[in-house]
Design a protein around this motif. Structure first.
Motif, PDB file in Angstrom:
ATOM      1  N   GLY A  80       0.803  -1.222   0.000  1.00  0.00           N
ATOM      2  CA  GLY A  80       0.000   0.000   0.000  1.00  0.00           C
ATOM      3  C   GLY A  80       0.835   1.270   0.000  1.00  0.00           C
ATOM      4  N   ALA A  81       2.057   1.173   0.497  1.00  0.00           N
ATOM      5  CA  ALA A  81       2.940   2.342   0.547  1.00  0.00           C
ATOM      6  C   ALA A  81       3.762   2.509  -0.736  1.00  0.00           C
ATOM      7  CB  ALA A  81       3.883   2.221   1.740  1.00  0.00           C
ATOM      8  N   SER A  83       4.784   3.011  -4.754  1.00  0.00           N
ATOM      9  CA  SER A  83       4.343   3.726  -5.948  1.00  0.00           C
ATOM     10  C   SER A  83       3.914   2.686  -6.973  1.00  0.00           C
ATOM     11  CB  SER A  83       5.500   4.557  -6.517  1.00  0.00           C
ATOM     12  OG  SER A  83       6.517   3.686  -7.014  1.00  0.00           O
ATOM     13  N   TRP A  84       3.204   3.127  -8.020  1.00  0.00           N
ATOM     14  CA  TRP A  84       2.795   2.193  -9.061  1.00  0.00           C
ATOM     15  C   TRP A  84       4.012   1.518  -9.691  1.00  0.00           C
ATOM     16  CZ3 TRP A  84      -0.003  -1.288 -10.935  1.00  0.00           C
ATOM     17  CH2 TRP A  84       0.158  -1.725 -12.253  1.00  0.00           C
ATOM     18  N   PHE A  87       5.242  -1.194  -7.304  1.00  0.00           N
ATOM     19  CA  PHE A  87       4.255  -2.272  -7.200  1.00  0.00           C
ATOM     20  C   PHE A  87       4.233  -3.097  -8.486  1.00  0.00           C
ATOM     21  CE2 PHE A  87      -0.137  -3.941  -7.424  1.00  0.00           C
ATOM     22  CZ  PHE A  87      -0.158  -4.653  -6.234  1.00  0.00           C
ATOM     23  N   ARG A 127      -5.290  -0.093 -10.225  1.00  0.00           N
ATOM     24  CA  ARG A 127      -6.172   0.525  -9.222  1.00  0.00           C
ATOM     25  C   ARG A 127      -6.073  -0.211  -7.888  1.00  0.00           C
ATOM     26  NH1 ARG A 127     -11.943   0.870 -11.560  1.00  0.00           N
ATOM     27  NH2 ARG A 127     -12.173   1.905  -9.570  1.00  0.00           N
ATOM     28  N   TRP A 128      -4.942  -0.865  -7.610  1.00  0.00           N
ATOM     29  CA  TRP A 128      -4.800  -1.700  -6.421  1.00  0.00           C
ATOM     30  C   TRP A 128      -5.028  -0.946  -5.122  1.00  0.00           C
ATOM     31  CZ3 TRP A 128      -0.599   1.112  -7.637  1.00  0.00           C
ATOM     32  CH2 TRP A 128       0.331   1.408  -6.660  1.00  0.00           C
ATOM     33  N   LYS A 129      -4.787   0.356  -5.086  1.00  0.00           N
ATOM     34  CA  LYS A 129      -4.927   1.121  -3.849  1.00  0.00           C
ATOM     35  C   LYS A 129      -6.342   1.637  -3.599  1.00  0.00           C
ATOM     36  CE  LYS A 129      -0.276   2.956  -3.216  1.00  0.00           C
ATOM     37  NZ  LYS A 129       0.491   4.188  -3.012  1.00  0.00           N
ATOM     38  N   SER A 157      -6.138  -6.327  -6.087  1.00  0.00           N
ATOM     39  CA  SER A 157      -6.573  -5.172  -5.288  1.00  0.00           C
ATOM     40  C   SER A 157      -6.151  -5.323  -3.838  1.00  0.00           C
ATOM     41  CB  SER A 157      -8.091  -5.036  -5.351  1.00  0.00           C
ATOM     42  OG  SER A 157      -8.709  -6.116  -4.693  1.00  0.00           O
ATOM     43  N   LEU A 158      -5.871  -4.194  -3.215  1.00  0.00           N
ATOM     44  CA  LEU A 158      -5.655  -4.145  -1.766  1.00  0.00           C
ATOM     45  C   LEU A 158      -6.982  -3.934  -1.052  1.00  0.00           C
ATOM     46  CD1 LEU A 158      -2.504  -1.898  -1.186  1.00  0.00           C
ATOM     47  CD2 LEU A 158      -2.793  -4.259  -0.505  1.00  0.00           C
ATOM     48  N   GLY A 159      -7.846  -3.129  -1.668  1.00  0.00           N
ATOM     49  CA  GLY A 159      -9.123  -2.768  -1.062  1.00  0.00           C
ATOM     50  C   GLY A 159     -10.182  -3.833  -1.261  1.00  0.00           C
ATOM     51  N   SER A 178      -6.399 -10.607  -3.698  1.00  0.00           N
ATOM     52  CA  SER A 178      -6.315  -9.564  -2.684  1.00  0.00           C
ATOM     53  C   SER A 178      -5.988 -10.238  -1.357  1.00  0.00           C
ATOM     54  CB  SER A 178      -7.627  -8.782  -2.591  1.00  0.00           C
ATOM     55  OG  SER A 178      -8.674  -9.638  -2.195  1.00  0.00           O
TER      56      SER A 178
END
Length: 192
Positions: A80-81, A83-84, A87, A127-129, A157-159, A178
């Motif tokens: 989550g921290a 950058s694209w 990641f 759009r993972w964040k 995805s993280l969310g 996820s």
């Protein structure tokens, strides 16, 4: 070759359950066979427990090798921290370790094209964040899959993925990665 099984089949449920549940079923089969069958047929009744024993062994192996909740939380926090760019590199390396030839795409719907043998898979993760993921991004991924002749799609995805999006993904055969799945994908000494 990866076999598909219904998520609600008995064996799929047992694979997601603690390993000892399958072993309890093995014991129940053995005890019931000994109590209910004539002595010459007991071995055949006990053999009916063999699939549950195999599922128990597979579940135990998976659970033994699964990362701890603390490691999952740490990996997801680091993801989550990122950058694209970072990641995307971690995802690219993770699929590369699994034997895929990975190509980055310049597309709004898909970010990577994975090739393994004759199979093509599209991966969307840009759009993972996002806090919540709906059906729109999945529809775009399905359209890109059809346009590129890919065999399957993966959405990272993280969310949280909404229930509607989850149902849509299941209906379209999109694999959602996820939580634990994402942590296992990117947690390796060579990534993150």
């Amino acid at each position: 070759m990866k076999l598909k099984m219904s998520k609600n089949s008995l064996f799929a449920i047992l694979l997601r359950s603690p390993w000892w549940i399958s072993m309890v079923l093995v014991a129940v089969f053995a005890l019931a066979s000994g109590a209910l069958l004539p002595a010459p047929y007991v071995p055949f009744g006990v053999m009916g427990a063999l699939p549950f024993f195999v599922i128990g062994i597979i579940a135990a192996w998976r659970q033994w090798h699964a990362p701890s909740p603390a490691r999952v939380a740490e990996a997801l926090g680091r993801a989550g921290a990122m950058s694209w760019r970072d990641f995307a590199s971690a995802i690219e390396q993770a699929f590369g370790r699994q034997g895929y030839a990975v190509t980055r795409l310049n597309s709004a719907a898909a970010d990577f094209r994975l090739v393994k043998g004759e199979r093509i898979t599209l991966v969307s993760g840009k759009r993972w964040k996002a806090a919540s993921h709906g059906v729109d991004a999945l529809r775009d991924l399905v359209a890109a899959q059809a346009a590129q002749g890919a065999h399957q799609s993966i959405y990272i995805s993280l969310g949280e993925v909404t229930d509607n999006a989850r149902r849509f993904a299941q209906a379209q055969g999109i694999e959602l990665i996820s939580g634990n799945g994402l942590a296992q994908l990117i947690s390796d000494k060579n990534s993150l």
